[in-house]
Design a protein around this motif. Structure first.
Motif, PDB file in Angstrom:
ATOM      1  N   SER A 184       0.840  -1.201   0.000  1.00 59.93           N
ATOM      2  CA  SER A 184       0.000   0.000   0.000  1.00 59.93           C
ATOM      3  C   SER A 184       0.871   1.245   0.000  1.00 59.93           C
ATOM      4  O   SER A 184       1.965   1.257   0.578  1.00 59.93           O
ATOM      5  CB  SER A 184      -0.919   0.018   1.230  1.00 59.93           C
ATOM      6  OG  SER A 184      -1.802  -1.086   1.215  1.00 59.93           O
ATOM      7  N   ILE A 185       0.383   2.286  -0.665  1.00 62.59           N
ATOM      8  CA  ILE A 185       1.073   3.576  -0.716  1.00 62.59           C
ATOM      9  C   ILE A 185       0.114   4.637  -0.189  1.00 62.59           C
ATOM     10  O   ILE A 185      -1.030   4.723  -0.631  1.00 62.59           O
ATOM     11  CB  ILE A 185       1.496   3.937  -2.152  1.00 62.59           C
ATOM     12  CG1 ILE A 185       2.384   2.837  -2.748  1.00 62.59           C
ATOM     13  CG2 ILE A 185       2.224   5.281  -2.177  1.00 62.59           C
ATOM     14  CD1 ILE A 185       2.713   3.055  -4.217  1.00 62.59           C
ATOM     15  N   SER A 186       0.576   5.439   0.768  1.00 61.65           N
ATOM     16  CA  SER A 186      -0.233   6.529   1.311  1.00 61.65           C
ATOM     17  C   SER A 186       0.486   7.850   1.074  1.00 61.65           C
ATOM     18  O   SER A 186       1.707   7.937   1.207  1.00 61.65           O
ATOM     19  CB  SER A 186      -0.474   6.340   2.814  1.00 61.65           C
ATOM     20  OG  SER A 186      -1.263   5.189   3.054  1.00 61.65           O
ATOM     21  N   LYS A 188       0.256  11.773   2.294  1.00 61.96           N
ATOM     22  CA  LYS A 188      -0.333  12.805   3.149  1.00 61.96           C
ATOM     23  C   LYS A 188       0.015  14.160   2.570  1.00 61.96           C
ATOM     24  O   LYS A 188       1.183  14.514   2.430  1.00 61.96           O
ATOM     25  CB  LYS A 188       0.189  12.704   4.580  1.00 61.96           C
ATOM     26  CG  LYS A 188      -0.486  13.697   5.525  1.00 61.96           C
ATOM     27  CD  LYS A 188      -0.063  13.488   6.968  1.00 61.96           C
ATOM     28  CE  LYS A 188      -0.800  14.452   7.892  1.00 61.96           C
ATOM     29  NZ  LYS A 188      -0.411  14.266   9.305  1.00 61.96           N
ATOM     30  N   THR A 194      -5.212  12.735   3.330  1.00 61.60           N
ATOM     31  CA  THR A 194      -4.421  11.534   3.079  1.00 61.60           C
ATOM     32  C   THR A 194      -5.093  10.683   2.009  1.00 61.60           C
ATOM     33  O   THR A 194      -6.270  10.350   2.127  1.00 61.60           O
ATOM     34  CB  THR A 194      -4.243  10.699   4.360  1.00 61.60           C
ATOM     35  OG1 THR A 194      -3.541  11.474   5.347  1.00 61.60           O
ATOM     36  CG2 THR A 194      -3.439   9.437   4.071  1.00 61.60           C
ATOM     37  N   SER A 196      -4.757   7.091  -0.320  1.00 57.94           N
ATOM     38  CA  SER A 196      -4.120   5.774  -0.258  1.00 57.94           C
ATOM     39  C   SER A 196      -4.481   4.951  -1.483  1.00 57.94           C
ATOM     40  O   SER A 196      -5.548   5.132  -2.078  1.00 57.94           O
ATOM     41  CB  SER A 196      -4.554   5.026   1.010  1.00 57.94           C
ATOM     42  OG  SER A 196      -4.179   5.733   2.172  1.00 57.94           O
ATOM     43  N   ASP A 198      -3.934   0.732  -2.893  1.00 65.82           N
ATOM     44  CA  ASP A 198      -3.429  -0.623  -2.686  1.00 65.82           C
ATOM     45  C   ASP A 198      -2.937  -1.174  -4.018  1.00 65.82           C
ATOM     46  O   ASP A 198      -3.680  -1.193  -5.010  1.00 65.82           O
ATOM     47  CB  ASP A 198      -4.528  -1.531  -2.123  1.00 65.82           C
ATOM     48  CG  ASP A 198      -4.966  -1.107  -0.730  1.00 65.82           C
ATOM     49  OD1 ASP A 198      -4.099  -0.661   0.043  1.00 65.82           O
ATOM     50  OD2 ASP A 198      -6.171  -1.211  -0.425  1.00 65.82           O
ATOM     51  N   GLU A 269       3.469  16.332  -0.852  1.00 69.82           N
ATOM     52  CA  GLU A 269       3.047  14.998  -0.435  1.00 69.82           C
ATOM     53  C   GLU A 269       4.150  14.305   0.361  1.00 69.82           C
ATOM     54  O   GLU A 269       5.319  14.362  -0.013  1.00 69.82           O
ATOM     55  CB  GLU A 269       2.695  14.126  -1.649  1.00 69.82           C
ATOM     56  CG  GLU A 269       1.455  14.556  -2.406  1.00 69.82           C
ATOM     57  CD  GLU A 269       1.164  13.668  -3.601  1.00 69.82           C
ATOM     58  OE1 GLU A 269       0.033  13.723  -4.105  1.00 69.82           O
ATOM     59  OE2 GLU A 269       2.067  12.918  -4.038  1.00 69.82           O
ATOM     60  N   ILE A 271       5.114  10.550   1.415  1.00 71.40           N
ATOM     61  CA  ILE A 271       4.764   9.195   0.993  1.00 71.40           C
ATOM     62  C   ILE A 271       5.223   8.165   2.020  1.00 71.40           C
ATOM     63  O   ILE A 271       6.344   8.230   2.531  1.00 71.40           O
ATOM     64  CB  ILE A 271       5.404   8.878  -0.369  1.00 71.40           C
ATOM     65  CG1 ILE A 271       4.914   9.864  -1.427  1.00 71.40           C
ATOM     66  CG2 ILE A 271       5.084   7.456  -0.808  1.00 71.40           C
ATOM     67  CD1 ILE A 271       3.430   9.803  -1.689  1.00 71.40           C
ATOM     68  N   THR A 272       4.342   7.209   2.322  1.00 68.24           N
ATOM     69  CA  THR A 272       4.698   6.081   3.179  1.00 68.24           C
ATOM     70  C   THR A 272       4.256   4.788   2.504  1.00 68.24           C
ATOM     71  O   THR A 272       3.293   4.771   1.732  1.00 68.24           O
ATOM     72  CB  THR A 272       4.030   6.180   4.568  1.00 68.24           C
ATOM     73  OG1 THR A 272       2.604   6.284   4.405  1.00 68.24           O
ATOM     74  CG2 THR A 272       4.540   7.393   5.327  1.00 68.24           C
ATOM     75  N   SER A 274       3.516   0.459   3.055  1.00 64.88           N
ATOM     76  CA  SER A 274       3.238  -0.611   4.013  1.00 64.88           C
ATOM     77  C   SER A 274       2.905  -1.880   3.245  1.00 64.88           C
ATOM     78  O   SER A 274       2.326  -1.826   2.157  1.00 64.88           O
ATOM     79  CB  SER A 274       2.078  -0.231   4.942  1.00 64.88           C
ATOM     80  OG  SER A 274       0.899   0.036   4.201  1.00 64.88           O
TER      81      SER A 274
END
Length: 275
Positions: A184-186, A188, A194, A196, A198, A269, A271-272, A274
């Motif tokens: 997954s990429i989020s 903010k 935010t 997101s 998948d 942005e 980016i995180t 998971s």
């Protein structure tokens, strides 16, 4: 500081930033005499007084409202209402800041002013992100007194390069992308929103999971989700290796090139990732 000069420049057809000029064909096709009266014009009667802007904002009213804008030219482009509404929103933020700096304002009012300013700033960010204009692209940025490029707004674009993820030809499938691969990429945004997405490589179907194909698949999903960050690739050239045999240095030929992923971010942005 809230700077409205850029919008004023757009209305007259040029940006006020030094060294930059933006032509708005959709807004200047007619002569300037046929343009609607702008809210910042001295002849305009539609712009509320500063005290009214502050009072409305503290009362919880939205600071950007296209329906409140007066267009006194029939058949004018819809862009005018959007630009005028944005101008009024920015002017409201300016007046909120001015009111907060007045000596003698109570602590409770100062707190409310700060709260409404923060909410208003987020509202402006959301409006800019969701609004499209025929002849202009609006982005949030940093006002600069000197322009060093052809862009009217300064925007940093931080890039992040991973370690080598693939060795060999770009037409070959990437070993790390085989099997069940999902993440997954989020993103903010600076306005607090935010987004997101998948990513599941099984959605590629029977397409070979080459580096370019996977990058294209991920970028397509990022675009669909409204995220501006994109993926790319960067070559890591192979280097010759040396070793010593019986006291002599032997140079081995360079192996296959390696490839790394590049995350092409934006200043708006965070980016995180998971699994």
């Amino acid at each position: 500081m809230i700077d409205n000069r850029y919008l004023l420049g757009l209305y007259s057809g040029t940006s006020t930033s030094t060294g930059s000029s933006t032509t708005l064909a959709s807004l200047t096709a007619a002569s300037r005499k046929k343009q609607p009266t702008a809210p910042w014009s001295t002849s305009s009667k539609s712009m509320p007084e500063a005290s009214e802007l502050v009072r409305a904002a503290l009362g919880g009213r939205k600071i950007i409202s296209e329906s409140d804008q007066t267009i006194d030219v029939s058949g004018a482009s819809a862009d005018y209402k959007k630009l005028f509404a944005l101008y009024q929103g920015l002017e409201t933020l300016t007046q909120l800041a001015n009111r907060a700096s007045v000596k003698g304002v109570s602590a409770s009012e100062t707190a409310l002013l700060a709260k409404r300013f923060t909410a208003g700033l987020a509202e402006v960010g959301d409006y800019m992100a969701s609004t499209t204009l025929d002849g202009v692209r609006l982005v949030q940025g940093i006002s600069s007194s000197v322009s060093k490029s052809t862009s009217g707004v300064k925007r940093d674009q931080p890039n992040y390069v991973t370690g080598p993820i693939h060795e060999g030809a770009l037409t070959s499938e990437v070993a790390a992308f085989q099997g069940s691969v999902a993440f997954s990429i989020s993103a903010k945004r600076s306005n607090g929103e935010t987004l997101s997405v998948d990513v599941d490589l099984s959605a590629m179907g029977g397409a070979p999971r080459t580096l370019d194909n996977v990058i294209k698949h991920v970028n397509t999903q990022l675009e669909a989700a409204g995220i501006e960050t994109r993926f790319g690739r960067e070559q890591v050239p192979a280097e010759e290796k040396t070793l010593t045999v019986n006291g002599k240095t032997v140079t081995l030929p360079a192996g296959a090139d390696h490839w790394a992923l590049v995350v092409k971010g934006t200043s708006t942005e965070a980016i995180t990732f998971s699994a």
